[in-house]
Design a protein around this motif. Structure first.
Motif, PDB file in Angstrom:
ATOM      1  N   PRO A 187     -26.730 -15.771 -32.122  1.00 38.77           N
ATOM      2  CA  PRO A 187     -28.443 -15.349 -32.912  1.00 38.77           C
ATOM      3  C   PRO A 187     -27.784 -14.216 -33.784  1.00 38.77           C
ATOM      4  CG  PRO A 187     -28.426 -14.286 -30.148  1.00 38.77           C
ATOM      5  CD  PRO A 187     -27.022 -14.665 -30.412  1.00 38.77           C
ATOM      6  N   ILE A 188     -27.518 -13.522 -34.254  1.00 40.58           N
ATOM      7  CA  ILE A 188     -26.108 -12.626 -35.427  1.00 40.58           C
ATOM      8  C   ILE A 188     -26.610 -13.936 -36.188  1.00 40.58           C
ATOM      9  CG2 ILE A 188     -24.646 -11.600 -36.874  1.00 40.58           C
ATOM     10  CD1 ILE A 188     -23.847 -10.270 -33.850  1.00 40.58           C
ATOM     11  N   GLN A 189     -26.003 -15.234 -35.706  1.00 37.95           N
ATOM     12  CA  GLN A 189     -25.281 -16.471 -36.940  1.00 37.95           C
ATOM     13  C   GLN A 189     -26.999 -16.927 -37.328  1.00 37.95           C
ATOM     14  OE1 GLN A 189     -23.024 -18.343 -34.852  1.00 37.95           O
ATOM     15  NE2 GLN A 189     -21.002 -18.607 -35.566  1.00 37.95           N
ATOM     16  N   ALA A 190     -27.838 -17.290 -36.660  1.00 34.81           N
ATOM     17  CA  ALA A 190     -28.882 -17.578 -36.883  1.00 34.81           C
ATOM     18  C   ALA A 190     -29.925 -16.732 -37.412  1.00 34.81           C
ATOM     19  CB  ALA A 190     -29.861 -17.320 -35.461  1.00 34.81           C
ATOM     20  N   ASN A 191     -29.117 -15.345 -38.283  1.00 32.50           N
ATOM     21  CA  ASN A 191     -30.368 -14.337 -38.409  1.00 32.50           C
ATOM     22  C   ASN A 191     -29.526 -13.713 -40.694  1.00 32.50           C
ATOM     23  OD1 ASN A 191     -31.494 -13.370 -37.069  1.00 32.50           O
ATOM     24  ND2 ASN A 191     -30.421 -12.133 -36.180  1.00 32.50           N
ATOM     25  N   LEU A 192     -28.094 -15.029 -40.346  1.00 33.49           N
ATOM     26  CA  LEU A 192     -28.066 -14.649 -41.838  1.00 33.49           C
ATOM     27  C   LEU A 192     -27.848 -15.721 -42.985  1.00 33.49           C
ATOM     28  CD1 LEU A 192     -23.699 -15.036 -40.023  1.00 33.49           C
ATOM     29  CD2 LEU A 192     -25.008 -13.933 -41.047  1.00 33.49           C
ATOM     30  N   VAL A 193     -27.989 -15.289 -43.849  1.00 29.24           N
ATOM     31  CA  VAL A 193     -28.678 -15.653 -45.267  1.00 29.24           C
ATOM     32  C   VAL A 193     -27.655 -15.866 -46.340  1.00 29.24           C
ATOM     33  CG1 VAL A 193     -30.483 -15.266 -46.844  1.00 29.24           C
ATOM     34  CG2 VAL A 193     -31.071 -13.544 -44.978  1.00 29.24           C
ATOM     35  N   PRO A 194     -27.373 -17.232 -46.642  1.00 29.47           N
ATOM     36  CA  PRO A 194     -25.931 -17.181 -47.778  1.00 29.47           C
ATOM     37  C   PRO A 194     -26.141 -16.434 -48.866  1.00 29.47           C
ATOM     38  CG  PRO A 194     -27.269 -20.002 -46.765  1.00 29.47           C
ATOM     39  CD  PRO A 194     -27.914 -17.890 -46.383  1.00 29.47           C
ATOM     40  N   GLY A 195     -24.909 -15.823 -49.066  1.00 34.71           N
ATOM     41  CA  GLY A 195     -24.627 -15.238 -49.867  1.00 34.71           C
ATOM     42  C   GLY A 195     -24.728 -14.189 -49.919  1.00 34.71           C
ATOM     43  N   ASP A 196     -25.113 -13.143 -48.941  1.00 37.12           N
ATOM     44  CA  ASP A 196     -25.413 -12.234 -48.301  1.00 37.12           C
ATOM     45  C   ASP A 196     -23.899 -10.881 -48.080  1.00 37.12           C
ATOM     46  OD1 ASP A 196     -28.558 -11.727 -47.870  1.00 37.12           O
ATOM     47  OD2 ASP A 196     -28.842 -11.730 -46.065  1.00 37.12           O
ATOM     48  N   THR A 197     -23.763 -10.292 -48.450  1.00 39.46           N
ATOM     49  CA  THR A 197     -23.186  -9.228 -48.638  1.00 39.46           C
ATOM     50  C   THR A 197     -23.064  -8.953 -47.068  1.00 39.46           C
ATOM     51  OG1 THR A 197     -24.119  -6.898 -48.608  1.00 39.46           O
ATOM     52  CG2 THR A 197     -22.867  -7.921 -49.961  1.00 39.46           C
ATOM     53  N   LEU A 198     -21.808  -8.311 -46.523  1.00 41.00           N
ATOM     54  CA  LEU A 198     -21.832  -7.633 -44.661  1.00 41.00           C
ATOM     55  C   LEU A 198     -22.972  -6.769 -44.481  1.00 41.00           C
ATOM     56  CD1 LEU A 198     -20.995  -7.905 -41.812  1.00 41.00           C
ATOM     57  CD2 LEU A 198     -18.097  -5.953 -43.013  1.00 41.00           C
ATOM     58  N   MET A 199     -22.724  -5.761 -45.623  1.00 40.22           N
ATOM     59  CA  MET A 199     -24.270  -4.578 -45.224  1.00 40.22           C
ATOM     60  C   MET A 199     -25.154  -5.295 -45.274  1.00 40.22           C
ATOM     61  SD  MET A 199     -24.727  -1.256 -47.642  1.00 40.22           S
ATOM     62  CE  MET A 199     -23.782  -0.675 -47.347  1.00 40.22           C
ATOM     63  N   SER A 200     -25.148  -6.020 -46.572  1.00 43.47           N
ATOM     64  CA  SER A 200     -26.856  -6.628 -46.104  1.00 43.47           C
ATOM     65  C   SER A 200     -26.917  -7.596 -44.938  1.00 43.47           C
ATOM     66  CB  SER A 200     -26.989  -7.903 -47.302  1.00 43.47           C
ATOM     67  OG  SER A 200     -27.069  -6.736 -48.456  1.00 43.47           O
ATOM     68  N   ALA A 201     -26.084  -8.164 -44.029  1.00 45.48           N
ATOM     69  CA  ALA A 201     -25.925  -9.320 -43.039  1.00 45.48           C
ATOM     70  C   ALA A 201     -26.366  -8.068 -41.965  1.00 45.48           C
ATOM     71  CB  ALA A 201     -24.669 -10.023 -42.679  1.00 45.48           C
ATOM     72  N   ILE A 202     -25.771  -7.106 -41.756  1.00 48.97           N
ATOM     73  CA  ILE A 202     -26.432  -6.226 -40.840  1.00 48.97           C
ATOM     74  C   ILE A 202     -27.412  -6.348 -39.998  1.00 48.97           C
ATOM     75  CG2 ILE A 202     -25.182  -3.914 -39.528  1.00 48.97           C
ATOM     76  CD1 ILE A 202     -21.991  -4.783 -40.826  1.00 48.97           C
ATOM     77  N   LYS A 203     -27.437  -5.617 -42.233  1.00 47.50           N
ATOM     78  CA  LYS A 203     -28.717  -5.100 -41.807  1.00 47.50           C
ATOM     79  C   LYS A 203     -30.060  -6.142 -41.136  1.00 47.50           C
ATOM     80  CE  LYS A 203     -28.260  -0.925 -45.737  1.00 47.50           C
ATOM     81  NZ  LYS A 203     -28.929  -0.627 -47.294  1.00 47.50           N
ATOM     82  N   THR A 204     -29.931  -7.232 -42.234  1.00 50.42           N
ATOM     83  CA  THR A 204     -30.688  -8.405 -41.608  1.00 50.42           C
ATOM     84  C   THR A 204     -30.619  -8.751 -39.974  1.00 50.42           C
ATOM     85  OG1 THR A 204     -30.259  -9.306 -43.615  1.00 50.42           O
ATOM     86  CG2 THR A 204     -31.242 -10.934 -41.925  1.00 50.42           C
ATOM     87  N   ASN A 205     -30.115  -8.049 -39.371  1.00 52.87           N
ATOM     88  CA  ASN A 205     -29.840  -8.372 -37.856  1.00 52.87           C
ATOM     89  C   ASN A 205     -30.049  -7.918 -37.133  1.00 52.87           C
ATOM     90  OD1 ASN A 205     -28.473  -9.760 -36.443  1.00 52.87           O
ATOM     91  ND2 ASN A 205     -27.133  -7.812 -35.957  1.00 52.87           N
ATOM     92  N   ALA A 206     -29.891  -6.203 -37.418  1.00 54.43           N
ATOM     93  CA  ALA A 206     -31.140  -5.379 -36.833  1.00 54.43           C
ATOM     94  C   ALA A 206     -32.494  -5.540 -37.060  1.00 54.43           C
ATOM     95  CB  ALA A 206     -30.422  -4.249 -37.645  1.00 54.43           C
TER      96      ALA A 206
END
Length: 246
Positions: A187-206
């Motif tokens: 589910p986390i991988q499904a929310n990843l956006v190419p080029g996002d930083t780790l912080m952005s990925a964490i926030k997007t996942n939440a």
């Protein structure tokens, strides 16, 4: 001006350890919590506004969390942190043994640095907590939240991501650990956006987890529709101790 118990103990501790600079950051106790009646119940400590209570509790924690960094050894840090929880509305065990009435549900990462009761300066009986690595919306977790809303009448769900989350980092690296772990991070991988930083990925996942709660649960969707439930996403910064609502 008369000092309350929290202020007196904190000031005494800070003066003893040369940490007086932290004093301006001390917050008063939770004023919005309902005062216990002569006949206490599990609902006696429910605040009027759960989200504000979480934000205020985190402010108290973050102030202490940062103040303890001015200390020079373990004992001094313990002294500063021990001043949390002094003015809580604590219910007797006889009440808590019979029932519970948490005023917020938290779905957070299982990370050892992210203990919701701790970072929201909350007492026993306040929070209904579901945890998994990466705060993923797994079926059993959603079912637990449904129980919290349907049975316990919890009016708020907060999905809480945090800085430097190992599960999100593993998902970004496509790191395979075990078959079950691979399933966990899908589910986390499904929310990843190419080029996002780790912080952005964490926030997007939440945020994505928060959105999925109502699409995957009619109970939660109906409660939101009826105005009985709020669902929010947040981000906990370990360095500062602060939670930001996304």
């Amino acid at each position: 001006m008369t000092l309350n118990r929290r202020s007196f103990l904190f000031r005494s501790g800070l003066n003893a350890f040369g940490l007086a600079a932290a004093l301006p950051f001390i917050h008063p106790a939770k004023a919005e919590a309902a005062a216990p009646s002569s006949k206490e119940s599990a609902r006696s400590c429910r605040p009027k506004d759960p989200l504000t209570a979480l934000i205020d509790g985190n402010a108290r924690f973050a102030d202490a969390w940062q103040a303890k960094n001015k200390a020079t050894d373990l004992n001094e840090r313990a002294q500063v942190m021990s001043n949390l929880w002094l003015d809580h509305c604590f219910l007797p065990a006889s009440v808590l043994e019979e029932s519970q009435s948490p005023w917020a549900s938290i779905i957070s990462c299982a990370d050892s640095r992210v203990a919701p009761e701790w970072i929201f300066d909350a007492a026993a009986g306040d929070l209904f907590v579901v945890r998994s690595a990466g705060n993923t919306p797994f079926d059993e977790g959603i079912a637990s939240l449904e129980f919290g809303v349907e049975v316990l009448k919890t009016p708020l769900i907060l999905v809480l991501g945090h800085s430097n989350c190992g599960a999100v980092r593993a998902a970004r690296a496509n790191h395979s650990l075990t078959p079950l772990f691979d399933q966990l991070i899908k589910p986390i991988q499904a929310n990843l956006v190419p080029g996002d930083t780790l912080m952005s990925a964490i926030k997007t996942n939440a945020q994505a987890t928060a959105e999925q709660l109502t699409t995957r649960s009619d109970v939660l969707a109906n409660a939101v529709q009826a105005g009985q439930l709020q669902i929010k996403a947040g981000y906990f910064d370990i360095a500062s101790g602060k939670v930001s609502i996304l």
